[in-house]
Design a protein around this motif. Structure first.
Motif, PDB file in Angstrom:
ATOM      1  N   ARG A   1      51.234  -2.553  84.780  1.00 57.34           N
ATOM      2  CA  ARG A   1      50.058  -2.480  83.900  1.00 57.34           C
ATOM      3  C   ARG A   1      49.478  -1.076  83.970  1.00 57.34           C
ATOM      4  O   ARG A   1      49.506  -0.432  85.008  1.00 57.34           O
ATOM      5  N   GLY A   2      48.936  -0.595  82.823  1.00 57.06           N
ATOM      6  CA  GLY A   2      48.300   0.716  82.818  1.00 57.06           C
ATOM      7  C   GLY A   2      47.038   0.696  83.653  1.00 57.06           C
ATOM      8  O   GLY A   2      46.257  -0.254  83.585  1.00 57.06           O
ATOM      9  N   LEU A   3      46.854   1.745  84.470  1.00 57.21           N
ATOM     10  CA  LEU A   3      45.659   1.805  85.313  1.00 57.21           C
ATOM     11  C   LEU A   3      44.686   2.879  84.829  1.00 57.21           C
ATOM     12  O   LEU A   3      43.478   2.675  84.818  1.00 57.21           O
ATOM     13  N   ALA A   4      45.238   4.040  84.448  1.00 58.90           N
ATOM     14  CA  ALA A   4      44.386   5.180  84.105  1.00 58.90           C
ATOM     15  C   ALA A   4      45.275   6.275  83.529  1.00 58.90           C
ATOM     16  O   ALA A   4      46.497   6.182  83.604  1.00 58.90           O
TER      17      ALA A   4
ATOM     18  N   HIS B   1      45.468  15.384  74.657  1.00 60.64           N
ATOM     19  CA  HIS B   1      46.337  16.514  74.302  1.00 60.64           C
ATOM     20  C   HIS B   1      47.556  16.717  75.198  1.00 60.64           C
ATOM     21  O   HIS B   1      48.149  17.808  75.178  1.00 60.64           O
ATOM     22  N   ASP B   2      47.907  15.758  76.003  1.00 62.11           N
ATOM     23  CA  ASP B   2      49.154  15.873  76.789  1.00 62.11           C
ATOM     24  C   ASP B   2      49.548  14.458  77.203  1.00 62.11           C
ATOM     25  O   ASP B   2      49.601  14.130  78.377  1.00 62.11           O
ATOM     26  N   THR B   3      49.824  13.628  76.192  1.00 62.63           N
ATOM     27  CA  THR B   3      49.967  12.184  76.437  1.00 62.63           C
ATOM     28  C   THR B   3      51.394  11.792  76.824  1.00 62.63           C
ATOM     29  O   THR B   3      51.838  10.680  76.540  1.00 62.63           O
ATOM     30  N   LYS B   4      52.069  12.706  77.469  1.00 62.99           N
ATOM     31  CA  LYS B   4      53.402  12.377  77.985  1.00 62.99           C
ATOM     32  C   LYS B   4      53.324  11.131  78.868  1.00 62.99           C
ATOM     33  O   LYS B   4      52.313  10.908  79.544  1.00 62.99           O
ATOM     34  N   ILE B   5      54.415  10.402  78.904  1.00 60.62           N
ATOM     35  CA  ILE B   5      54.386   9.141  79.671  1.00 60.62           C
ATOM     36  C   ILE B   5      54.077   9.406  81.152  1.00 60.62           C
ATOM     37  O   ILE B   5      53.470   8.576  81.820  1.00 60.62           O
ATOM     38  N   ASN B   6      54.441  10.592  81.657  1.00 57.85           N
ATOM     39  CA  ASN B   6      54.165  10.817  83.082  1.00 57.85           C
ATOM     40  C   ASN B   6      52.702  11.190  83.359  1.00 57.85           C
ATOM     41  O   ASN B   6      52.334  11.419  84.507  1.00 57.85           O
ATOM     42  N   ASN B   7      51.883  11.209  82.336  1.00 57.47           N
ATOM     43  CA  ASN B   7      50.457  11.417  82.555  1.00 57.47           C
ATOM     44  C   ASN B   7      49.660  10.108  82.538  1.00 57.47           C
ATOM     45  O   ASN B   7      48.440  10.120  82.414  1.00 57.47           O
ATOM     46  N   VAL B   8      50.370   9.000  82.653  1.00 52.58           N
ATOM     47  CA  VAL B   8      49.720   7.695  82.760  1.00 52.58           C
ATOM     48  C   VAL B   8      50.026   7.123  84.130  1.00 52.58           C
ATOM     49  O   VAL B   8      51.161   7.212  84.607  1.00 52.58           O
ATOM     50  N   LEU B   9      49.033   6.532  84.749  1.00 55.72           N
ATOM     51  CA  LEU B   9      49.266   5.854  86.023  1.00 55.72           C
ATOM     52  C   LEU B   9      49.449   4.377  85.751  1.00 55.72           C
ATOM     53  O   LEU B   9      48.593   3.731  85.134  1.00 55.72           O
ATOM     54  N   LEU B  10      50.597   3.863  86.195  1.00 54.04           N
ATOM     55  CA  LEU B  10      50.904   2.437  86.036  1.00 54.04           C
ATOM     56  C   LEU B  10      50.812   1.769  87.409  1.00 54.04           C
ATOM     57  O   LEU B  10      51.086   2.411  88.433  1.00 54.04           O
ATOM     58  N   ASP B  11      50.457   0.503  87.401  1.00 47.13           N
ATOM     59  CA  ASP B  11      50.473  -0.261  88.646  1.00 47.13           C
ATOM     60  C   ASP B  11      51.926  -0.395  89.107  1.00 47.13           C
ATOM     61  O   ASP B  11      52.792  -0.829  88.342  1.00 47.13           O
TER      62      ASP B  11
END
Ligand code: GN1
Ligand code: MG
Length: 359
Positions: free
Chosen positions: A223-226, A208-218
């Motif tokens: 690569r997506g981490l979490a 419910h808040d899938t903004k790009i800044n809510n993803v942790l990238l390596d």
């Protein structure tokens, strides 16, 4: 800027973490206050003060506990960035009426406010797909709403209508064109209501808040981490997560931009995010969910547009603003994005069909 009044040492003592140096503001969320903590042993953490006017705080802790337990059992290798329990085994520290929570800082992770390569969009979408896929199978009845009616578009539309009726003349005047546009597009609400009646459109655990800044990238490989910012992990519909990705990954500029001519749909980013999400979720989604993929962008951009606009009409009581027309500009940004989704609809539908037919 660090809030000098915050007693970080007392909060962090509950975890046996001793901050060195003073924690500093971190990230760009609107609702919670977030700080980066560096402990004396070199470990890093993210400390957040949860906005209790917005969230049902106990529901967050409850949902994350259920999810973490399930993931540990069924997907032990999945990196779920859950709160660290205090020494006393609590999910949060309550100090002077405020609730604080600590999570680990994922080593070598970074987050971005705009996608600058399609690969980032793919990786981010894959992470949100992986979250829902790994949580598929949990008993949804055990979960609670951390914000009741959060993505209920009928409810949001009602709030928008109430805001129009109650707005002071000056703000209503300034917003007149935007209000007319969003009222004219209320077919998006009608489609939502018919989907909600459809038995082939199930609830699932959504971020419910899938903004790009809510993803942790390596930080090195991208690569997506979490995923992070799990406060709204609760049952909902797939259009929420897909739609917020469309809303925040396809435009080269963020919702904060007033360079409205730059707010456009980049088809290769759209393709990347659809492929990234489906790489995890294709085998899970029902036919009705698949048929609602294009609609998801309309749904979320429209909802965010009327939320910003309602807040402008209400006098900026929810989203923090830096200048008086800030929420009006944010709503306009969303309107322009919505117009571009309609303009590119045929091509986007082709992209979806191709992604669904790929093996
Ligand atoms: C809020 O706090 P933040 O920035 O993660 C909002 C989202 C909106 C977003 C728009 C609880 O998220 O729904 O999409 O702003 N969260 C809440 O930037 O209202
Ligand atoms: Mg956030």
């Amino acid at each position: 800027m660090v809030e000098k009044t915050t007693d970080f040492e007392r909060i962090l003592a509950a975890y046996d973490v001793f901050p060195l140096p003073e924690p500093r503001h971190f990230g760009s969320g609107h609702i919670n206050a977030t700080f980066l903590v560096e402990g004396e042993d070199g470990r890093k953490f993210v400390l957040q003060r949860i906005n209790s006017a917005v969230f049902q705080i106990e529901a967050i802790a409850h949902n994350l506990r259920l999810a973490a337990k399930y993931l540990t059992k069924h997907h032990p290798d999945y990196l779920f960035v859950a709160p660290i329990p205090t020494l006393a085994g609590e999910e949060m520290v309550v100090l002077e009426g405020e609730s604080w929570r600590l999570t680990p800082f994922v080593p070598n992770s970074t987050s971005i406010n705009e996608a600058t390569t399609p690969q980032q969009a793919y990786e981010a979408a894959r992470q949100f797909g992986l979250l829902s896929k790994n949580l598929d199978g949990l008993d949804l009845a055990k979960f609670e709403a951390t914000i009741p009616d959060f993505h209920n578009l009928s409810f949001r539309f009602g709030q928008f209508q109430d805001a129009i009726a109650a707005a002071p003349e000056s703000r209503r005047e300034a917003a007149v064109e935007l209000v007319a546009y969003f009222l004219d597009k209320s077919e998006i609400v009608a489609t939502y209501e018919s989907l909600m009646q459809n038995p082939d459109f199930p609830d699932r655990l959504m971020h419910h808040d899938t903004k790009i800044n809510n993803v942790l990238l390596d930080a090195d490989t991208q690569r997506g981490l979490a995923v992070c910012d799990l406060d709204t992990l609760m049952p909902g519909k797939v259009i929420s997560d897909l739609g917020d990705m469309v809303r925040t990954y396809v435009s080269p500029v963020s919702e904060e931009s007033v360079e409205f001519e730059k707010v456009v749909v980049r088809e290769e980013y759209y393709k990347a995010l659809i492929e990234g999400y489906l790489s995890e979720m294709k085998g899970v989604l029902t036919e009705t969910e698949k048929s609602a993929i294009f609609y998801s962008g309309l749904f979320l951009v429209y909802m965010q547009g009327i939320r910003f606009l309602a807040d402008y009409l209400n006098g900026d009581v929810y989203y923090p603003v830096k200048y008086p027309e800030h929420n009006l500009d944010r709503a306009k940004n969303q309107m322009v994005l919505l117009q571009d989704l309609y303009r590119t609809e045929d091509r986007l539908r082709e992209i979806i069909s191709e992604a669904l037919s790929q093996e």
